[in-house]
Design a protein around this motif. Structure first.
Motif, PDB file in Angstrom:
ATOM      1  N   ILE A 262      -1.502 -29.045   0.173  1.00 52.90           N
ATOM      2  CA  ILE A 262      -2.485 -28.221   0.875  1.00 52.90           C
ATOM      3  C   ILE A 262      -1.808 -27.039   1.549  1.00 52.90           C
ATOM      4  N   ASP A 263      -0.688 -27.307   2.228  1.00 49.51           N
ATOM      5  CA  ASP A 263       0.052 -26.226   2.891  1.00 49.51           C
ATOM      6  C   ASP A 263       0.523 -25.185   1.877  1.00 49.51           C
ATOM      7  N   SER A 264       0.973 -25.650   0.716  1.00 48.76           N
ATOM      8  CA  SER A 264       1.466 -24.728  -0.319  1.00 48.76           C
ATOM      9  C   SER A 264       0.346 -23.829  -0.828  1.00 48.76           C
ATOM     10  N   HIS A 265      -0.828 -24.414  -1.045  1.00 51.83           N
ATOM     11  CA  HIS A 265      -1.965 -23.605  -1.487  1.00 51.83           C
ATOM     12  C   HIS A 265      -2.422 -22.645  -0.400  1.00 51.83           C
ATOM     13  N   ASP A 266      -2.362 -23.084   0.851  1.00 49.51           N
ATOM     14  CA  ASP A 266      -2.701 -22.183   1.954  1.00 49.51           C
ATOM     15  C   ASP A 266      -1.745 -20.997   1.997  1.00 49.51           C
ATOM     16  N   ASP A 267      -0.462 -21.252   1.706  1.00 50.40           N
ATOM     17  CA  ASP A 267       0.525 -20.169   1.692  1.00 50.40           C
ATOM     18  C   ASP A 267       0.215 -19.165   0.584  1.00 50.40           C
ATOM     19  N   VAL A 268      -0.182 -19.669  -0.594  1.00 52.05           N
ATOM     20  CA  VAL A 268      -0.528 -18.780  -1.703  1.00 52.05           C
ATOM     21  C   VAL A 268      -1.742 -17.934  -1.335  1.00 52.05           C
ATOM     22  N   LEU A 269      -2.734 -18.558  -0.718  1.00 49.32           N
ATOM     23  CA  LEU A 269      -3.938 -17.831  -0.338  1.00 49.32           C
ATOM     24  C   LEU A 269      -3.631 -16.763   0.713  1.00 49.32           C
ATOM     25  N   ALA A 270      -2.760 -17.090   1.665  1.00 49.81           N
ATOM     26  CA  ALA A 270      -2.369 -16.106   2.678  1.00 49.81           C
ATOM     27  C   ALA A 270      -1.624 -14.936   2.044  1.00 49.81           C
ATOM     28  N   ASP A 271      -0.768 -15.252   1.064  1.00 52.19           N
ATOM     29  CA  ASP A 271      -0.042 -14.197   0.360  1.00 52.19           C
ATOM     30  C   ASP A 271      -1.012 -13.306  -0.412  1.00 52.19           C
ATOM     31  N   TYR A 272      -2.014 -13.934  -1.051  1.00 46.58           N
ATOM     32  CA  TYR A 272      -3.026 -13.159  -1.780  1.00 46.58           C
ATOM     33  C   TYR A 272      -3.787 -12.227  -0.845  1.00 46.58           C
ATOM     34  N   GLN A 273      -4.217 -12.742   0.298  1.00 53.54           N
ATOM     35  CA  GLN A 273      -5.006 -11.926   1.227  1.00 53.54           C
ATOM     36  C   GLN A 273      -4.198 -10.749   1.758  1.00 53.54           C
ATOM     37  N   GLN A 274      -2.920 -10.990   2.014  1.00 52.06           N
ATOM     38  CA  GLN A 274      -2.063  -9.902   2.478  1.00 52.06           C
ATOM     39  C   GLN A 274      -1.908  -8.842   1.398  1.00 52.06           C
ATOM     40  N   LYS A 275      -1.709  -9.279   0.156  1.00 45.64           N
ATOM     41  CA  LYS A 275      -1.506  -8.332  -0.931  1.00 45.64           C
ATOM     42  C   LYS A 275      -2.811  -7.639  -1.322  1.00 45.64           C
ATOM     43  N   LEU A 276      -3.943  -8.304  -1.134  1.00 42.49           N
ATOM     44  CA  LEU A 276      -5.222  -7.659  -1.410  1.00 42.49           C
ATOM     45  C   LEU A 276      -5.408  -6.454  -0.489  1.00 42.49           C
ATOM     46  N   ALA A 277      -4.957  -6.590   0.758  1.00 39.62           N
ATOM     47  CA  ALA A 277      -5.072  -5.484   1.715  1.00 39.62           C
ATOM     48  C   ALA A 277      -4.160  -4.319   1.366  1.00 39.62           C
ATOM     49  N   ASN A 278      -3.161  -4.587   0.507  1.00 32.15           N
ATOM     50  CA  ASN A 278      -2.207  -3.536   0.122  1.00 32.15           C
ATOM     51  C   ASN A 278      -2.316  -3.163  -1.359  1.00 32.15           C
ATOM     52  N   ASP A 279      -3.483  -3.432  -1.956  1.00 27.93           N
ATOM     53  CA  ASP A 279      -3.754  -3.083  -3.358  1.00 27.93           C
ATOM     54  C   ASP A 279      -2.786  -3.745  -4.331  1.00 27.93           C
ATOM     55  N   GLN A 280      -2.269  -4.918  -3.971  1.00 34.28           N
ATOM     56  CA  GLN A 280      -1.398  -5.681  -4.874  1.00 34.28           C
ATOM     57  C   GLN A 280      -2.108  -6.928  -5.381  1.00 34.28           C
ATOM     58  N   ALA A 281      -3.432  -6.953  -5.233  1.00 32.96           N
ATOM     59  CA  ALA A 281      -4.229  -8.076  -5.708  1.00 32.96           C
ATOM     60  C   ALA A 281      -5.637  -7.578  -5.994  1.00 32.96           C
ATOM     61  N   VAL A 282      -6.368  -8.364  -6.784  1.00 28.42           N
ATOM     62  CA  VAL A 282      -7.753  -8.015  -7.116  1.00 28.42           C
ATOM     63  C   VAL A 282      -8.644  -9.222  -6.903  1.00 28.42           C
ATOM     64  N   HIS A 283      -9.924  -8.950  -6.706  1.00 28.37           N
ATOM     65  CA  HIS A 283     -10.892  -9.993  -6.388  1.00 28.37           C
ATOM     66  C   HIS A 283     -12.024  -9.985  -7.412  1.00 28.37           C
ATOM     67  N   ASP A 284     -12.484 -11.128  -7.805  1.00 29.33           N
ATOM     68  CA  ASP A 284     -13.597 -11.445  -8.700  1.00 29.33           C
ATOM     69  C   ASP A 284     -13.250 -11.187 -10.164  1.00 29.33           C
ATOM     70  N   VAL A 285     -14.120 -11.688 -11.027  1.00 26.30           N
ATOM     71  CA  VAL A 285     -13.870 -11.656 -12.473  1.00 26.30           C
ATOM     72  C   VAL A 285     -13.793 -10.226 -12.987  1.00 26.30           C
ATOM     73  N   LYS A 286     -14.697  -9.383 -12.548  1.00 30.36           N
ATOM     74  CA  LYS A 286     -14.765  -8.019 -13.075  1.00 30.36           C
ATOM     75  C   LYS A 286     -13.451  -7.268 -12.871  1.00 30.36           C
ATOM     76  N   GLU A 287     -12.830  -7.408 -11.698  1.00 27.46           N
ATOM     77  CA  GLU A 287     -11.582  -6.710 -11.438  1.00 27.46           C
ATOM     78  C   GLU A 287     -10.389  -7.403 -12.082  1.00 27.46           C
ATOM     79  N   THR A 288     -10.484  -8.713 -12.282  1.00 27.27           N
ATOM     80  CA  THR A 288      -9.353  -9.474 -12.823  1.00 27.27           C
ATOM     81  C   THR A 288      -9.177  -9.276 -14.322  1.00 27.27           C
ATOM     82  N   LEU A 289     -10.286  -9.162 -15.071  1.00 24.59           N
ATOM     83  CA  LEU A 289     -10.203  -9.094 -16.534  1.00 24.59           C
ATOM     84  C   LEU A 289      -9.298  -7.970 -17.040  1.00 24.59           C
ATOM     85  N   PRO A 290      -9.469  -6.710 -16.616  1.00 25.89           N
ATOM     86  CA  PRO A 290      -8.587  -5.663 -17.143  1.00 25.89           C
ATOM     87  C   PRO A 290      -7.127  -5.869 -16.747  1.00 25.89           C
TER      88      PRO A 290
END
Length: 382
Positions: A262-290
């Protein structure tokens, strides 16, 4: 998670039958229930067009699983053209029994289960003796290896020493052997640490759980740290001292493993949220496919709740390509439809992307997103 273990599932160009089945043996009539569950899935696959040889090889694999140990578990099976492509034990039953015949495998229940059960090493020790257990990422009631170590003890050793006139002796005095016990325990810990390092290497362990004497644990931690063993070390209750203590140790380790995951998955999610704020991640199917189709995804994140998930389009020639419109693929006429998760996992594997389940602090969820290999400069029209 490295998705490389899925490669054998894509070795057939023909349709693949994917089966996710509850194989638990928690009741005396579990064998009969398993037979009925498989019969329904076999009939379902047959109605979808699966050939008899493929159904027979799957049935043989199901029968082999029926002799597994008592308890809750499941199985994921994949077959094509009469050949078993893969058979995997699940640490817990799938959310629902299901079978699909599709142009691509349907491995989501397998990869989410694999991410919830990590390889680990368990150590029970006191200041003289230790047991070291190694567990792989494949669920099992037994370790793949078990080592027992007996170190030096203090029997027949005069730890009090001899005192001369005017010289105090004993533990409060001054003598050459005063610190012998602690040095002996340190040396034992050093030897045990080598066994632990070997066990970690054997299963590529992601975490070490230790229970037993507190001072012995401190000595062991020092020795592991000195040798740059960087994986986490977590303390658990139980240890040596008889079957009851060892049983408590194993139960505590299983609970600690769940918390660690659980802690490991929480760490991944925190990393994703941080990178989403810096345009290093994408959200939802539409943005992920390309991003998947351009091999720009570093880690694909999917929720295990896929009821009612949409179907997407895939290419029979270029496994990395996935789209919501066949016109966006290399050959629109040859394109085929399949559940979104199946095609996205196929694309992630083809591009060397990793995978992590989207968990809501241990609870299954839904959703699709991705961490990128490099910033997405086009996300905000840059």
């Amino acid at each position: 998670m490295d998705l490389g273990f899925l490669r054998p599932l894509y070795e057939s160009d023909a349709p693949v039958a994917s089966v996710h089945l509850d194989t638990s043996r928690d009741r005396t009539d579990a064998g009969k229930e398993l037979e009925l569950r498989w019969r329904h899935l076999r009939e379902d696959l047959s109605s979808q067009g699966a050939d008899k040889t493929t159904l027979d090889v799957l049935e043989e694999a199901v029968r082999e699983s029926s002799s597994r140990a008592f308890g809750d578990h499941g199985q994921s099976l994949f077959a094509s053209e009469g050949r078993l492509l893969g058979a995997y034990t699940l640490s817990e039953p799938p959310q629902q029994n299901r079978a699909r015949l599709m142009p691509v495998p349907d491995p989501l229940p397998l990869v989410t289960d694999r991410g919830r059960y990590l390889p680990y090493v368990l150590v029970a020790l006191d200041r003289v003796n230790a047991k070291v257990f190694s567990y792989t990422a494949k669920p099992s009631t037994k370790p793949v290896s078990e080592q027992e170590f007996s170190g030096a003890n203090l029997r027949n050793i005069d730890t009090m020493g001899r005192g001369g006139p005017g010289v105090l002796s004993g533990y409060n005095g001054r003598f050459d052997g005063k610190h012998f016990p602690r040095e002996t325990w340190r040396e034992n810990a050093s030897r045990i640490a080598q066994h632990v390092r070997d066990a970690v290497a054997e299963v590529n362990a992601k975490v070490i759980f230790v229970g037993g004497d507190e001072e012995a644990i401190a000595f062991l931690r020092d020795n592991l740290g000195e040798r740059k063993l960087t994986i986490p070390i977590r303390l658990v209750s139980g240890g040596r001292g008889g079957p009851d203590a060892e049983e408590r140790l194993h139960e505590a380790a299983e609970e600690a493993l769940r918390d660690f995951v659980i802690d490991s998955h929480d760490d991944v999610l925190a990393d994703y949220q941080q990178k989403l704020a810096n345009d290093q991640a994408v959200h939802d199917v539409k943005e992920t496919l390309p991003m998947l189709s351009e091999a720009r995804v570093q880690t694909l994140l999917l929720g295990a709740e896929r009821d009612g998930e949409p179907e997407l389009w895939g290419s029979p020639h270029e496994p990395i390509l996935v789209a919501d419109d066949p016109a966006n693929l290399d050959d629109a006429d040859a394109a085929f439809r399949a559940p979104a998760s199946a095609l996205m996992l196929r694309s992630a594997l083809a591009s060397g992307a990793g995978f992590s389940e989207l968990l809501d602090h241990g609870h299954t969820s839904e959703g699709t997103c991705a961490i990128l290999r490099f910033p997405n400069t086009e996300q905000h029209g840059a």
